[in-house]
Design an enzyme around this catalytic site. Structure first.
Site, PDB file in Angstrom:
ATOM      1  N   CYS A 175     100.534  26.892 -52.954  1.00 40.74           N
ATOM      2  CA  CYS A 175     100.301  27.265 -54.344  1.00 40.74           C
ATOM      3  C   CYS A 175     101.247  26.428 -55.215  1.00 40.74           C
ATOM      4  CB  CYS A 175     100.579  28.751 -54.557  1.00 40.74           C
ATOM      5  SG  CYS A 175     100.210  29.207 -56.260  1.00 40.74           S
ATOM      6  N   ASP A 307      95.718  26.396 -66.505  1.00 42.11           N
ATOM      7  CA  ASP A 307      96.447  26.719 -65.280  1.00 42.11           C
ATOM      8  C   ASP A 307      96.760  25.402 -64.564  1.00 42.11           C
ATOM      9  OD1 ASP A 307      97.618  28.240 -63.374  1.00 42.11           O
ATOM     10  OD2 ASP A 307      95.836  29.398 -62.853  1.00 42.11           O
ATOM     11  N   ASN A 308      97.718  25.465 -63.673  1.00 39.07           N
ATOM     12  CA  ASN A 308      97.999  24.330 -62.802  1.00 39.07           C
ATOM     13  C   ASN A 308      98.320  23.037 -63.550  1.00 39.07           C
ATOM     14  OD1 ASN A 308      97.715  25.809 -60.376  1.00 39.07           O
ATOM     15  ND2 ASN A 308      95.507  25.780 -60.677  1.00 39.07           N
TER      16      ASN A 308
HETATM   17  N1  MTE Z   1      89.290  30.318 -56.317  1.00 40.66           N
HETATM   18  C1  MTE Z   1      88.761  31.323 -57.018  1.00 40.66           C
HETATM   19  N2  MTE Z   1      87.428  31.424 -57.083  1.00 40.66           N
HETATM   20  N3  MTE Z   1      89.547  32.220 -57.668  1.00 40.66           N
HETATM   21  C2  MTE Z   1      90.921  32.128 -57.636  1.00 40.66           C
HETATM   22  O1  MTE Z   1      91.611  32.982 -58.215  1.00 40.66           O
HETATM   23  N4  MTE Z   1      92.850  30.811 -56.881  1.00 40.66           N
HETATM   24  C3  MTE Z   1      93.254  29.440 -56.584  1.00 40.66           C
HETATM   25  C4  MTE Z   1      92.505  28.903 -55.380  1.00 40.66           C
HETATM   26  N5  MTE Z   1      91.112  29.159 -55.490  1.00 40.66           N
HETATM   27  C5  MTE Z   1      91.495  31.043 -56.928  1.00 40.66           C
HETATM   28  C6  MTE Z   1      90.614  30.166 -56.236  1.00 40.66           C
HETATM   29  C7  MTE Z   1      94.652  29.267 -56.335  1.00 40.66           C
HETATM   30  S1  MTE Z   1      95.641  29.166 -57.733  1.00 40.66           S
HETATM   31  C8  MTE Z   1      95.167  29.066 -55.102  1.00 40.66           C
HETATM   32  S2  MTE Z   1      96.820  28.693 -54.874  1.00 40.66           S
HETATM   33  C9  MTE Z   1      94.332  29.145 -53.902  1.00 40.66           C
HETATM   34  O2  MTE Z   1      93.001  29.536 -54.239  1.00 40.66           O
HETATM   35  C10 MTE Z   1      94.913  30.151 -52.933  1.00 40.66           C
HETATM   36  O3  MTE Z   1      94.115  30.247 -51.803  1.00 40.66           O
HETATM   37  P1  MTE Z   1      94.330  31.482 -50.824  1.00 40.66           P
HETATM   38  O4  MTE Z   1      94.344  32.732 -51.633  1.00 40.66           O
HETATM   39  O5  MTE Z   1      93.217  31.418 -49.831  1.00 40.66           O
HETATM   40  O6  MTE Z   1      95.663  31.258 -50.160  1.00 40.66           O
END
Ligand code: MTE
Length: 903
Positions: A175, A307-308
């Protein structure tokens, strides 16, 4: 800085180490095995039978995942959230309260699992609820490939399995917020507090995304690939994009995956289908994949933009809210991970004897680099970077490179040997003599990647707190015959770590010396006022109450509510509650702990009288999570004519901020649809709730919007922002609100308040109605807002004979709020409105009254209490000291409390 070899330390072993696991972890277990004995899953057999030739017998060994626990139970705290269908492991540390689910494993447990992480301990980052996909729906899960492609495609997961080559790759997801707590301690960012376990490694099986895109044939001019998940969030479906050329590049290894460690994806990790982007931040790996869109420009999804990102370090939370173009600047979007490392052993709080048999201690941890790069060096310093020791590195990922590329695992070809890229974390370790540790103040580690990028000594703070990667520092405390180790932080709100300790002691964490005192530098410690604890319970009360009993009191007869697990009967409180009976009915049958936080000390002191019992454990968990669940706007798709709900928080999106003065703004919120009205009677208030971005603690305050009660689709709230100054801390709520970017949501609930203006001189106060001939409206600063609602109602109704005297106190002319609007109301109403602005720090040119709203002014303008029957009512709203002083002065002038209404 010089790199030296410690006499006691050997040079690192060659990087094709046979070590498949973290070196010498406390609990070692080998998961390596002979692949010829792999008893394949159903899908694997299926795929082998169709597209892949059966594997020849091989003797290669590579790490396999630890055994995961059966998914049988849903934790009680998840039962009343939208994630009530998701079984989870209770060892995971929740970073954002109960819901949404954002978690990391305890750092040493993660390390102990070895190179691969089980689904039970894999970190989770969910922005909202987890879509519920039943097992029998998995194969029919449909997703599309559209946009700038010659042949748009719709595919099911069954098609994906049947028609495409399957691969299995070991990939570490990280993350972007990993290690963010350290940034939050230095200065709060807008993100919640990850410790150093926001990363995990798994074997992901799926289809290389380039194969899918080739089928759809991207058009000329296409440059990006956008992904969208099925999780609908307040700002739309989660989505993001990566570059098309990365997606087409087999070196990058981007997958559309349907298995994790050989099992169908766990719901938290994207069941049934997700994207996995190796070497990039986890945020690009979209879960619950529904749509792939090929475009000419990067994704315009809200979550891709807000984000990010690593914004320039000088952009603080307040500024960031007003910089839409900066947010959209793709140069600040994060894709590849940066190089990072952390120490796992010694653990935080671990003690090592200096008098024991062991001569040395194996310091160990993990490291990773981004974009497929390899970590080529890990170095340790025991003297703050004056000299360095070279640590040993193990790259378990290399074990897979030994296997032939057509080797299959979980139905996917390993296809790893030819690729130079590193998709996974590595482990480092170094035996350090106990004597050396005993002489050092700290152990610091840094990693370097193949492009010679080395972790920096100093933190690069940024507003979202992402990609934090300074040297990881573990402090060594010398205690009697023992060394005690202290990590920088602990995840979430968990106390502990040298950073908090140093900060509390007044150390400046940004001084380049980890906050240690530097000669000539002043400390910044501020003495905290000791908190006065008010007892809220009646110690005699022993009754245990269940959730069912509580729910029976969720209506308007005998309304019960809960604060911190204790149950109160609000019946006696209906009249006296400052928020009026509606506040009690709104809380009936619910957890009101968050709202209660803002209560006055007087109100808190009354609580033992209403205390009737304690909720049992399970009911507590259900209730607290249920409260959150009920706020989930995505659950409620129906178009309601009225926005405010007394028992549920409802979301409105911040759509504009209009600056009125240096510290005052009108915040405009879009209601759920353009024809919706707020549902706020004249004189009543609403509650606004934000979450502290770091602590996730709710901040709730009452406001009276300035928008017309019949206005549709929008809510305008005038707020004076109390900014921090060097001398004093500003307002938590107002600063948090100001830092929310346009497009973000805020929760609302209401109406509340005892007073309501019914029109033509009629008011209701609590349960009683009374006739008013004259309002005396005394206000200061933003206290004008509730007064303004009543004043406008009186003035806009030409048939309303009620007279109003407004005494508005401010410091300067610039501070007078809603001046033009009130002047407008005066036009044509001169006979019934007397308006006086008094200024405590006026310019010389000011011709109006000067000074505060004091005895002199009140004696002159309001005068002594007239006989009963004069039908005057005083409405007072302003800062607490002003309200207190007005109360005392009017009391001396003979005014009775029943004729004074404090908002
Ligand atoms: N995909 C969806 N659809 N919704 C989410 O909230 N979070 C993202 C990503 N993909 C997210 C997502 C983020 S910020 C991260 S760090 C990763 O999923 C985390 O993956 P994990 O929960 O399988 O570890």
């Amino acid at each position: 800085m010089e790199v030296v070899r410690s006499s006691s330390v050997a040079l690192p072993k060659p990087q094709t180490s046979v070590l498949a696991l973290p070196p010498t972890p406390p609990a070692t277990a080998s998961h390596s095995r002979d692949v010829s004995s792999d008893s394949d899953s159903d899908t694997e057999r299926e795929v082998r039978g169709s597209r892949n030739a059966p594997s020849p017998v091989k003797s290669t060994a590579y790490p396999l995942p630890p055994k995961s626990r059966p998914d049988t139970t849903v934790l009680p705290e998840d039962l009343k959230t939208p994630d009530r269908h998701v079984p989870r492991d209770s060892r995971l540390i929740r970073l954002t309260g109960i819901h949404p689910f954002n978690t990391e494993a305890p750092l040493s447990e993660l390390y102990n699992e070895g190179f691969l992480t089980s689904k039970d301990l894999h970190f989770v980052r969910n922005h909202g609820h987890v879509p519920n996909v039943e097992d029998d729906e998995v194969l029919n899960w449909e997703f599309s490939i559209e946009g700038m492609v010659e042949q748009p495609i719709k595919l099911t997961l069954a098609d994906l399995l049947k028609d495409f080559d399957q691969v299995t790759y070991p990939i570490t997801l990280v993350c972007a917020g990993n290690r963010r707590k350290e940034q939050n301690v230095v200065r709060k960012t807008k993100g919640f507090s990850w410790g150093a376990a926001g990363l995990s490694t798994a074997l992901w099986t799926g289809v290389v995304i380039g194969d899918l895109l080739k089928r759809a044939i991207p058009k000329r001019g296409a440059r990006y690939v956008c992904f969208e998940g099925a999780d609908k969030l307040p700002n739309g479906y989660y989505g993001t994009s990566v570059k098309l050329n990365w997606a087409m590049d087999p070196n990058r290894g981007i997958l559309v995956a349907h298995k994790m460690n050989g099992e169908t994806l766990h719901p938290d990790h994207g069941k049934p289908l997700r994207v996995v982007v190796p070497g990039q931040i986890g945020g690009r790996s979209v879960k619950w994949l529904k749509k792939i869109t090929v475009t000419a420009a990067p994704s315009d999804n809200w979550y891709h933009i807000y984000d990010n990102r690593v914004l320039p370090t000088m952009v603080d939370p307040e500024m960031s809210a007003n910089l839409p173009e900066t947010w959209k600047d793709e140069r600040y979007a994060i894709y590849d991970l940066n190089t990072n490392s952390a120490t796992c052993y010694p653990e935080h709080g671990e003690k090592v004897s200096t008098a024991g048999a062991a001569n040395s201690y194996a310091v160990r941890g993990y490291a990773y680099a981004g974009g497929g790069k390899r970590v080529t060096r890990v170095e340790i310093t025991l003297n703050k970077g004056k000299t360095w020791l070279l640590a040993n590195i193990a790259y378990p990922e290399d074990e897979y490179r030994q296997a032939p590329d057509d080797d299959t695992l979980y139905g996917g070809r390993l296809d790893v040997s030819w690729r130079e890229s590193c998709f996974c974390w590595c482990f480092w370790h170094l035996d350090i003599p106990i004597d050396s540790l005993a002489q050092a103040d700290d152990i610091m580690v840094r990693a370097m990647d193949e492009s010679m990028m080395v972790q920096p000594r100093d933190m690069y703070w940024s507003v979202l707190g992402m990609l934090n990667n300074p040297w990881f520092r573990v402090v060594i405390h010398k205690e009697a015959h023992e060394l005690r180790f202290e990590h920088p932080t602990q995840p979430a709100l968990m106390p502990g770590g040298w950073m908090e300790r140093v900060k509390k002691a007044g150390g400046n964490l940004s001084n380049g010396f980890w906050g240690e005192s530097v000669k000539g530098e002043e400390t910044t410690a501020t003495e905290q006022e000791p908190a006065i604890e008010i007892c809220l319970v009646n110690k005699e009360v022993k009754r245990i109450i269940t959730i069912e009993e509580l729910r029976q009191h969720g209506g308007e007869t005998e309304p019960w509510f809960v604060i911190n697990g204790e149950v109160y009967d609000g019946t006696q409180y209906l009249e006296g509650h400052p928020g009026g009976a509606t506040s009690i009915f709104g809380a009936a049958g619910q957890d009101a702990s968050e709202e209660f936080f803002g209560y006055s000390e007087n109100a808190k002191a009354m609580m033992p009288d209403y205390h009737i019992g304690t909720l049992d454990e399970v009911s507590r968990a259900i209730l607290s999570s249920g409260e959150v669940a009920s706020t989930d706007a995505t659950d409620n798709e129906e178009a309601r004519p009225i926005f405010l709900q007394s028992k549920l928080w409802t979301k409105a999106i911040l759509s504009a901020k209009t600056r009125l003065s240096s510290d005052t703004k009108i915040f405009t919120f879009d209601l759920e649809h353009p024809s919706q009205t707020a549902g706020l009677p004249v004189g009543k208030h609403l509650m606004m709730r934000l979450r502290d971005p770091v602590t996730r603690e709710a901040i709730i305050r009452s406001y009276t919007p300035i928008s017309d009660i019949n206005g549709q689709g929008k809510l305008h709230v005038l707020v004076k922002i109390y900014y921090d100054t060097p001398e004093c801390k500003g307002g938590r709520m107002t600063q948090a609100l100001d830092s929310i970017p346009i497009g973000h949501f805020v929760d609302f609930k209401g109406p509340t308040g005892r007073f309501e203006y019914l029109g033509r001189g009629m008011c209701s106060i609590g349960a009683t109605q009374r006739k008013v001939k004259r309002f005396i409206m005394i206000c200061g600063g933003s206290g004008i807002t509730p007064i303004f609602q009543v004043l406008r109602a009186v003035m806009k109704d030409s048939e309303d004979p009620t007279r109003c005297l407004v005494l508005d106190g401010n410091r300067t002319e610039e501070d007078i709020l809603l001046r033009a609007e009130i002047d407008d109301l005066k036009t044509g109403n001169e006979h019934k409105l007397t308006l006086l602005h008094t200024l405590s720090q006026p310019e010389a040119s000011w011709t109006g009254p000067r000074g505060r709203i004091d005895a002199r002014l009140l004696e002159k303008e309001v005068g002594p209490y007239a006989e009963p029957g004069s039908d005057d009512l005083v409405l007072i709203c302003g800062p607490a000291p002003m309200e207190k002083s007005v109360h005392a002065i009017l009391g001396k002038l003979g005014w009775k409390d029943e004729d004074l209404m404090f908002f």
